[in-house]
Structures are given as C-alpha cells and as structure tokens.
Design a protein around this motif. Structure first.
Motif, PDB file in Angstrom:
ATOM      1  N   PRO D  20       0.810  -1.231   0.000  1.00 48.85           N
ATOM      2  CA  PRO D  20       0.000   0.000   0.000  1.00 48.85           C
ATOM      3  C   PRO D  20       0.837   1.272   0.000  1.00 48.85           C
ATOM      4  N   GLU D  21       2.092   1.144   0.367  1.00 48.47           N
ATOM      5  CA  GLU D  21       2.958   2.325   0.436  1.00 48.47           C
ATOM      6  C   GLU D  21       3.674   2.589  -0.882  1.00 48.47           C
ATOM      7  N   ARG D  22       3.534   1.688  -1.841  1.00 49.74           N
ATOM      8  CA  ARG D  22       4.241   1.898  -3.127  1.00 49.74           C
ATOM      9  C   ARG D  22       3.903   3.271  -3.690  1.00 49.74           C
ATOM     10  N   GLY D  23       4.886   3.944  -4.176  1.00 47.18           N
ATOM     11  CA  GLY D  23       4.670   5.275  -4.739  1.00 47.18           C
ATOM     12  C   GLY D  23       4.945   6.388  -3.741  1.00 47.18           C
ATOM     13  N   ALA D  24       5.168   6.011  -2.473  1.00 45.83           N
ATOM     14  CA  ALA D  24       5.478   7.051  -1.473  1.00 45.83           C
ATOM     15  C   ALA D  24       6.806   7.713  -1.792  1.00 45.83           C
ATOM     16  N   GLY D  25       6.949   8.957  -1.378  1.00 47.75           N
ATOM     17  CA  GLY D  25       8.194   9.692  -1.602  1.00 47.75           C
ATOM     18  C   GLY D  25       8.245  10.340  -2.967  1.00 47.75           C
ATOM     19  N   GLU D  26       9.336  11.021  -3.223  1.00 50.49           N
ATOM     20  CA  GLU D  26       9.507  11.757  -4.479  1.00 50.49           C
ATOM     21  C   GLU D  26      10.663  11.180  -5.271  1.00 50.49           C
ATOM     22  N   LEU D  27      10.480  11.011  -6.580  1.00 52.89           N
ATOM     23  CA  LEU D  27      11.580  10.572  -7.421  1.00 52.89           C
ATOM     24  C   LEU D  27      12.636  11.669  -7.534  1.00 52.89           C
ATOM     25  N   ALA D  28      13.906  11.253  -7.619  1.00 53.05           N
ATOM     26  CA  ALA D  28      14.967  12.215  -7.944  1.00 53.05           C
ATOM     27  C   ALA D  28      14.608  12.832  -9.290  1.00 53.05           C
ATOM     28  N   ASP D  29      14.692  14.157  -9.379  1.00 55.70           N
ATOM     29  CA  ASP D  29      14.217  14.788 -10.608  1.00 55.70           C
ATOM     30  C   ASP D  29      15.262  15.650 -11.297  1.00 55.70           C
ATOM     31  N   TYR D  30      16.515  15.506 -10.891  1.00 58.99           N
ATOM     32  CA  TYR D  30      17.533  16.393 -11.474  1.00 58.99           C
ATOM     33  C   TYR D  30      18.025  15.932 -12.837  1.00 58.99           C
ATOM     34  N   ILE D  31      17.748  14.674 -13.195  1.00 59.64           N
ATOM     35  CA  ILE D  31      18.061  14.236 -14.569  1.00 59.64           C
ATOM     36  C   ILE D  31      16.890  13.417 -15.099  1.00 59.64           C
ATOM     37  N   GLU D  32      16.726  13.502 -16.384  1.00 65.73           N
ATOM     38  CA  GLU D  32      15.557  12.917 -17.025  1.00 65.73           C
ATOM     39  C   GLU D  32      15.457  11.396 -16.836  1.00 65.73           C
ATOM     40  N   PRO D  33      16.559  10.658 -16.992  1.00 70.69           N
ATOM     41  CA  PRO D  33      16.432   9.199 -16.879  1.00 70.69           C
ATOM     42  C   PRO D  33      15.908   8.754 -15.501  1.00 70.69           C
ATOM     43  N   LEU D  34      16.201   9.504 -14.454  1.00 72.35           N
ATOM     44  CA  LEU D  34      15.687   9.125 -13.127  1.00 72.35           C
ATOM     45  C   LEU D  34      14.223   9.511 -12.965  1.00 72.35           C
ATOM     46  N   ARG D  35      13.832  10.564 -13.674  1.00 70.20           N
ATOM     47  CA  ARG D  35      12.435  11.030 -13.564  1.00 70.20           C
ATOM     48  C   ARG D  35      11.445  10.034 -14.141  1.00 70.20           C
ATOM     49  N   ARG D  36      11.895   9.239 -15.140  1.00 70.35           N
ATOM     50  CA  ARG D  36      10.926   8.373 -15.815  1.00 70.35           C
ATOM     51  C   ARG D  36      10.920   6.919 -15.323  1.00 70.35           C
ATOM     52  N   VAL D  37      11.553   6.686 -14.176  1.00 77.40           N
ATOM     53  CA  VAL D  37      11.481   5.355 -13.573  1.00 77.40           C
ATOM     54  C   VAL D  37      10.062   5.139 -13.037  1.00 77.40           C
ATOM     55  N   ASP D  38       9.568   3.905 -13.111  1.00 76.90           N
ATOM     56  CA  ASP D  38       8.235   3.592 -12.568  1.00 76.90           C
ATOM     57  C   ASP D  38       8.239   3.785 -11.056  1.00 76.90           C
ATOM     58  N   PRO D  39       7.459   4.748 -10.527  1.00 73.19           N
ATOM     59  CA  PRO D  39       7.512   5.032  -9.092  1.00 73.19           C
ATOM     60  C   PRO D  39       7.002   3.886  -8.222  1.00 73.19           C
ATOM     61  N   LEU D  40       6.316   2.932  -8.805  1.00 70.16           N
ATOM     62  CA  LEU D  40       5.779   1.813  -8.019  1.00 70.16           C
ATOM     63  C   LEU D  40       6.774   0.664  -7.856  1.00 70.16           C
ATOM     64  N   SER D  41       7.926   0.799  -8.507  1.00 70.92           N
ATOM     65  CA  SER D  41       8.924  -0.280  -8.429  1.00 70.92           C
ATOM     66  C   SER D  41       9.310  -0.561  -6.980  1.00 70.92           C
ATOM     67  N   PHE D  42       9.516  -1.824  -6.679  1.00 67.67           N
ATOM     68  CA  PHE D  42       9.899  -2.209  -5.313  1.00 67.67           C
ATOM     69  C   PHE D  42      10.459  -3.622  -5.342  1.00 67.67           C
ATOM     70  N   GLY D  43      11.734  -3.738  -5.033  1.00 69.89           N
ATOM     71  CA  GLY D  43      12.359  -5.057  -5.036  1.00 69.89           C
ATOM     72  C   GLY D  43      13.278  -5.226  -3.848  1.00 69.89           C
TER      73      GLY D  43
END
Lengths: 307, 307, 307, 307
Positions: D20-43
């Motif tokens: 239920p917590e997937r997606g919490a927090g903010e993605l690093a946004d200083y470069i484009e490749p990090l911005r487009r990672v799926d925010p729900l990823s969790f491994g």
C-alpha cells in the motif's frame, strides 16, 4: 539646499504622498505593548543644525524607540573614552540577523558592531563599569539633548522585554562565557531593556540626534562627542544601522541612520540636519516600511544624500 | 575646502610622512606577477571634478588594479540598464571573505553584492549577455574615462589568474548550478580575469573614477551614469568596497572606496574629487596598508569625509 | 568469543601495554576539580551479560563521569515514555562541537541529539516535567544498576559547573527562546550539572551500563528499557556518543560508546558485555586518549566489534 | 537466526505488507532518466555469507545505483592501500547535505567522509592516480563480485549527470583550489559520473555487497578487503551511509548501509548477509522511503541488527 521655509511643506508633501501606504508592513509582535500600537501611525520631524524644527504627521506622539537608543548608549560609552571599547566590540556590518548567536560563536564572543543586540549589551556593560546608575544617566543625557525633561522609560515595555528576552539573555551569558561581559548579565540586561524602552516622539528624537549632524554639539552648544567621534558614529550608522539591510538602505536613502523595531528611524545629513520618522509597520529586515520610503523620498526629491 | 593650490603639497606631505611605513603589509602571493612588484611602491593622485590633477610618489607607474575594476564593470552593466541585474546580485555587505562560497550556498547562488568575486562574475555574465566582446568594450570605456588610449590588460596577469583561479571557477560553476550564470563559465571567467588584469597608474585611475564624484559625468562632460545611479554606486562602494573591512574603512577614512589586491584603492568625495592610492602591501582583509593610512590622513588632515 | 577465564588477563595485558602512554592527552581544565585529577590514572572494567566482572588498573577509583551520565538520563526519560521526546531532540550526529549554539540557531532550538549538551538539557527538562526530584531519581537509578548504594554526586564538581557553566546557561536560555525548554532554566541546569557530577568507578560504570548489552535488563533481571529501546540507545551511542569524532571512533573501535570529559568511556558489545575505561587525558575532540586506545586494542586483539 | 528456508517468505511478506505504500516519496528529478522510472517499483534481495540468495518483488530489474557505488569505489581505493587516502578524506558524518560546499570551505578542502559527493570525488581522484582506466577497472570489480558479466554503465545517465553536474563540478574545482584534487577535474568527474551510473538489480547488488558481511571475501572466496578494512567500511556505512539521516537510519534499521538517489540501498549484517532494496521514491534526506521501511521491518521482525 532649498530655503528652510520650504521644509514644513516638504515633510507634509511626503506624509501626504505616502498616506495610501499607511499600514504597510508588520508590527513587531514579540511583546504586547508593541502589538497594540496603531498601525496607521506616521510622523516625521527634521531638526537643522541651527536648531530649527519642522514636522508633519504624528510627529509629537511618543513611541518605543527601541534600537535607536543604541546610538545614545554608544554616545554615552564613547563620552567616557573607554580605551577597551573597540577591543570588545567590532565595527563591521554583521551580515546576519540582529539577534544571531552564530557570529558570536565564530568570533569568540566579540559582537560585530555596537548596533546589533550583542554589541549594545557589551556597550551597556562598559557603561555599567563606569556609572553606578546607567539607566538614570542615559535618561538624563536623552532629556538634555532632546530638551524634554519628561521623557521616560516605558516601564511596561521594559518589563515585557525582561519577561520575553530569552534570546538576549542567551547572548549575554554566551558573551560572559567568552569573558566579554564583566557585570552580572541580569544587571546588564535590565539596563539594556530600559534603554530600549525609551519613549520619545519624532520631534524629540530629531532634536536629540542633531548633535550627530553638527560635529557632536547641540545647536545650543552642548557638546556630546568630538567631531572625530561624531564622524565615527555616523559611519557606524551607515554601515551597521539598518540591521541586515544596511546596503539596501544606503542604496535607497544614502544617509547614516539607525532604526528600531518600534518603527522609528533617526537619520543624519552631516552638516545639515537630523530627521526622525516613525511608522510601526516593519519590513522583513525589521526597518519601518513607511519610514524608509519617507527618507527615500526626502533624498530623491532634494538630492540630499552623503553620496 | 582649501584652495586647490595646496593639493600637490598636501599629497606630498602624506607621501613623505608615511615613507617610514613603506613595505608594511604582505604582497598578494597567489600569482607570480603580483609577487614580484616592488613592495616599497607608493603613489597617490587626486582628480577634482573640474578635472584638475594632483599627485605624489609613484603616481604614474602602472599596477594591476584587480578588484578596483569591479566598479568599472558594474558601471558598464548599469549603463545598459539591465532590469534583472539587482535580482541576480544583492546589495549587502557580505560579512565574509571576498571568495567565500558559503554565502552562495545559503542564499541559493545570489551573491551578496557586485564587489565580491561572485558578484562581479554575475555582473560580467550580464555584460556578456549584451555585448559580443566584453573585454574590448570595458577597455574602451576605461581608456575613455582615463584619457589614456594605451591602457591595456596585463596578459601575463590574466593568464596567471586563469591558471590558478580554481576558487573563482568553483564559484562560477556553483552559481551555474543555481541558474544564476547564463553564459559558459569559462567565457565569463576569461572576461573577468581580463578585467582584473587592467594595468593602470594612480593618475589614470583617479581620472577614470572622477565621474563618480561628479554625478556620473567626466569633467569633459562624458556621462557614464545618471546622478541617481552614481549615488547608488558610491553607496555600494561605502558598504561593500573594502572586502570584509568596510566598517573599519568607513570608520577610519569615511569615503566610498574600492580596493584591489594589487594594492590600489579608488576613493570618492562626492561633489569634490576622486583619489587613487597605490602601495602593494596588504592587511589581513586584503586592503593596502599604506593606501588606507594615506586616505585616513587625507581625511583627518582636511576634515574631508562624507560623515 | 574466548573463555571468560581469559578476560582478566586480557584487560591486564592492555593496561600493561599502554603503560608507556599514561599521561597522554590534556586534562579538562575548565573547572578546578577536574584539573587536579592524577593524569596517570588508567583503569578498565568489563561486565558480561551474565554479570561476571573483570578489571585491571585503577578500576575501583571513582572519577567524574560527566557526559557518560547522558546515557543514564536518556534512559530515565525513555522509561517514562514521553511521546514528545523525539520531537524536541533529534537523532543525528551534530558535526559540531558538543557545546555549539550555531546548530541550535539554524534548527530553531532543536538539539541534534541527546548526547550533546543542548540535547541533554532538553532530556533533563523532560525528566523535570515528570519527576519532582530529578536528581534523587537519577541517583537511585544509578545506584540500582551499579549495585552501589554509596554512589554520590560530587558536590564540588556540581558547584564548579554551576559557577562556570555560562555556555550551558546561554544554551538553556536560547532553547527557552525557541520554546524548547519548559522549566526554569536554572532548575534544569542545576539537575544537569548534578547528573554530570556523578562520581563512579570503572567497575561501577561497567555494571551500571551492562543492561545496554543485555536487551535492557541487568544480569539480575531488573529491566530498564525494552529490547527495542535498548537498540535505539546503542545506535545513538554509535552515531552520537563520541562528540565530534564519532566516525573516527566507530572506525577504530567499532562499539557503541559514550565518553565524558572526565576521561571515562562506557562501551557496549550488544549481547556480550559492557566495558568502562578511564584515563583523564583527552584528545582534541574531548575523548580519553588512553581510553580510546584501550578499546581499540580490545577490539583488534579479539575481533569484538559490531561490524 | 531463523532457518534460511524462511527467508524467501520473509522478504515476500515485507514486500506484500508494504504494497500500500508503493509510490510514497519523491523521485529524484535532477536528470531525465531518473524522472521516468516507474515510481511503483519495489524489489528486495538478500544474499547470505554462504552465497544463498533470496528475493521478492522487482528484484531482478536493474536501476541506477548512484551513490551506492561509493562503497565500491572506496573498496577499489582501499585495495590499493594508498597511504594518503585518509589524509585527504575524513571519516566523520557531515551533518550537512550530501552536496554542500560549506564544510569544504571551513575544513580547507578535506571532505568529511568518502560517502558524500566531495569525498567520492577525492576517492575517484585517488583511483585515477593509480589506474589508467578507472571506469573499466571498477566495472570489472563489480562484474566479478556480482557474478554478472553484463553489468554496464547506463551511458544516458552518465551523460545527463555530466550535463547537469554543475554542483559536483564546482566541488571538484573548489577542492582543486585547496590542492586536494591531483587530476584534471573533468577527468575525475567523468569517472565519478560513470561510477554513479552503474545499472544493477537488487539481486546483483546483494551479491556484489556480500563480501562486506563476510570479512572482505565473497562466498566463492575472492577477497576484496582484509577483515580489518571490511570493518572500517562497515563503520563508515553506519556513520556516513545515509546522507544527513544516518542517526535516524541507525535508530530505525540498525544496520550499516549505503543509499543512492536512484532509490537503492545496500545494507549489511556482518557475519550473516547483505541485503539490497530498491524503490525509487525518496524522503527529504534522499533515502528510499520504502527501502528504509523494508529494512526497518526486516530488523524489527527478526531482531537482526548490529545493536
């Protein structure tokens, strides 16, 4: 310089022009007596080195002069010519808020200048080393230069400062820890809080400060400081008198000045006049919004400036 | 003000009186060309708003004006009236060393004022946004106001600054990271290093700066800045022109001034004159020891001061 | 882990090997009672979670435990489970000296962690909100866990701290100004100075601290903290227990520990033992020189470490 | 410690519980490749010192390991046993953001530790002094310990870091100005940006890091560091591995760990296992929100912790 006859009209024009701005800024809110001042108050008074007085607006209403008193306490300390004064307090703008302890830690308890709180506490400590009653002596000095025997400390303000002045208390103990406070911190704070609680009008403040425009002497010939000392105080007002906005203030107004969080400002044109303004709304740096605008207009309308 | 006829003698007396102090202070040692300057050099020149010139000592020998050039590059940027200049650089004394990055970090890449290195880099960036050749344009401006067509950049100094200027390079990139540098940092640094490498004598520097004493115009009537802008530049010199010793300098000298680590100082008495002094030995803050003493004497012997 | 039989010999070997280093470092000199401690003192005691005790050197001589008491006062505050404790004090290493006010100003009166002075003052304030007699309660706690009913505050140390503790007094008032001190600062300081003035031997300190190696309970089964809380205290000791040298201490020793300027250090190997060392010579960060070396030897000779 | 058979289930339970917590927090946004990672990823993946591997969630998906690579580059520098490494970089938590220049100025260009950006730049410079191809050598090391010959730098990430890395560039030049960078800053930055751009999965990262849980050697017997060095790296991870939240991380999780702004965290239980988690949403300090929660659950459910 225009004929003196125009001065009353000049001040009145400024007060009128800025009428729509009355109420701008935020009142100091750390003690109750300052919170309940009428935010629309706005007065202005100018005193020439010849002793002529001009005024407009709420120029005879008394207010809490707060840090403007630091000019008077510095004068008192300099009068007694203490050789170690400038070893215990610096002469540089702080680059920090007026009540910061950071600089004190980095510079081992030596405040940057006598116009930030820490510096004024050291000045007060110096006075207390010389005088048995620092409060009465400053009051006498102020009554003398202002020509008003009924000027008083606002006891309610002094008491409120005492009750809430924890940051100043921390500063005093911190300087004590560095050996830069000789007296009992509570006694120093008591004198300091009373000095800040002086209640004066624009007219009284302009009269009280005109010695700084006149080589150290009042128009009546009472000399507070030597010409050299007077220049020094004026230079300190220019570089350190407007909290963390001295550069901005010099850029816009171009006069040595000292402001207080009660909304008062005392400014000097050396050789010409002193001018006191009061409006209680403050900008983020702690300077009166309308007061600064009024002085800026005075300078831009007349070209009067030290620059 | 005393008769102009006395001025040559006044300067000569100061230069003679301070002769025993020649060699005081430490030469700037971060680049070779500054290290090999004769430490006994000492010159002085005064230019009235009427264009009369007086001098004494090594007044015609050229030296590296270094940060004094920041007044000229600011003039160039203000001439073009960029609306965003004062959003990108502040107007407050820094309270820190001239090459500190700490303040930039705390204030998100906005330098405190145009007279610290970071501020001058932003000013240079502003110039480069407007002018294709910032180096040639400033050189033309300087030659014009100084009345000396052979003034040049000292290429050896510029190259040495380029090779060792890692702190300035760090600053430029750091401001770029905050979005406060538009151009290529290396291009900005190249122009900046050249501006600092201007080689001028006291006579040339006094002539070049007299527009600041004269409402923005040279005695010949060439206007660089409006009267209002001129006051602003003077106020910035007073509050920010002497590195981290502006309060002390104002306290002792009482004139708007800009110093450089080459040992030069340009000071202004508005309405009267500009004065340039040069002696390469520096105090801890980076201001010329003898230069400051000479200006202090000029002020104390004559009473000339803005305060 | 080697047989317990070897422990006495292990400690003795360390004490013998380090004998040539006795006297290294500088004694704390801010109060007279600490200045006159024998600089050659060196003791060591280890207490296993089974309650077995081993020692060497001056292990039964009492000394001023100073900041080691911060572990005990934190334990007392955590026992009472105050919900707001961790809102009023942080859990991060400070990166600054233990008595810095800079961080307090930048972070609005919230100390970085409970093991710097400001943090311990907040912890003491929290205790005082709950308990009528914070001094007696802590003394009871210490006597209980140490199994020594005659442990006392050193009144002379407490009085000296009171008389010279201006920096701590400044801190207390500064936090009060931010609203992060509920009680009267003088009452908080009085309790704090007494806690710091606890006088204990290595043997008593090792016994007193072994609950931290044993999931919160003494070998006799008296439980001070839950297992989760115990881990938390240990983690804080590791990240914040050695003043501004926590990284270096973890790198060299690899055990959670809390040091004091009296020269004592209490270290924990979770699940195994507590160990107390004492030697009054301090390094620049304020940690015992020989104490750190002894713990480093203990770790390197045996491989005992949390890493 | 529970039987290994339970590990897969333990990880799966944690991943499920935190769904239920997937997606919490903010993605690093200083470069484009990090911005487009799926925010729900969790491994999540765990590798025991025996080489047994357990995993759950998106454990085989590669992500940008960013600052987790600082552990690997430090290992590479320590392998070559440079005597001056610890004179050029400190071992203390910074108390500041990972990209602060303030501390560098106050401590004359010596970064606080090898896990902040400035410190990793010095480590990279040290590597470049020894190795002709720092990029290829680190890649070989990583492929070896991870047992995955196809691990690569993400060239797009490296290029984006290069284009936007002005703060790192400022840091590199600033350290150069203090003499603490030997090589060409651009070459150091190029290697550094590539190290940060390593693309690995949780499974690969857990495998790659297990030597830190095993005295410096992989389960296959390839030794990267001595046992003493391994402890040192683990202690640095504990005190400096989680940006400006090391105290909090140790308090909640209690394991040495290094995080990256790609959302990965590598944590170590010495003698037992390494564990890698990945979820790209970050908290304010720059640590993965879900990653931290997962490790906290791992510790609280099992009691596994170094404390």
């Amino acid at each position: 310089m225009r004929a003196h006859a125009d001065f009353d009209q000049l001040l009145q024009t400024i007060v009128d022009d800025l009428a729509p701005e009355r109420g701008a800024g935020e009142l100091a809110d750390y003690i109750e007596p300052l919170r309940r001042v009428d935010p629309l108050s706005f007065g202005m008074a100018l005193c020439t080195v010849e002793g002529e007085l001009y005024c407009a607006g709420d120029a005879t209403q008394r207010f809490s002069i707060q840090s403007v008193s630091k000019v008077l306490s510095l004068t008192l300390a300099m009068q007694h010519g203490r050789h170690d004064l400038w070893r215990r307090v610096g002469r540089e703008p702080s680059g920090n808020r007026f009540n910061s302890l950071v600089q004190l830690e980095h510079e081992r308890g030596i405040p940057r200048n006598p116009f930030i709180n820490a510096g004024a506490l050291v000045v007060t400590d110096v006075i207390l080393e010389m005088l048995s009653d620092a409060k009465a002596t400053l009051l006498d000095l102020v009554r003398g230069v202002a020509g008003a025997a009924d000027i008083e400390f606002d006891r309610e303000v002094a008491r409120a400062e005492h009750e809430t002045g924890h940051t100043n208390r921390a500063m005093a103990w911190f300087m004590k820890s560095f050996g830069n406070l000789q007296g009992d911190p509570e006694a120093v704070l008591d004198a300091y809080f009373h000095h800040c609680a002086l209640s004066m009008s624009c007219v009284e403040l302009a009269r009280a400060g005109v010695y700084l425009a006149n080589g150290g002497c009042t128009p009546e010939g009472m000399c507070m400081l030597s010409p050299a000392q007077t220049k020094q105080v004026n230079s300190l007002m220019l570089t350190c008198g407007a909290y963390d906005a001295v550069g901005e203030f010099a850029f816009r107004v171009g006069l040595p000045a000292k402001s207080g969080v009660g909304g008062g400002i005392l400014a000097i044109l050396p050789g010409r006049f002193s001018v006191a303004v009061w409006s209680p709304g403050l900008d983020r740096a702690g300077n009166s919004v309308l007061g600064t605008m009024a002085l800026e207009q005075l300078s831009s309308r007349t070209g009067w400036s030290i620059f």
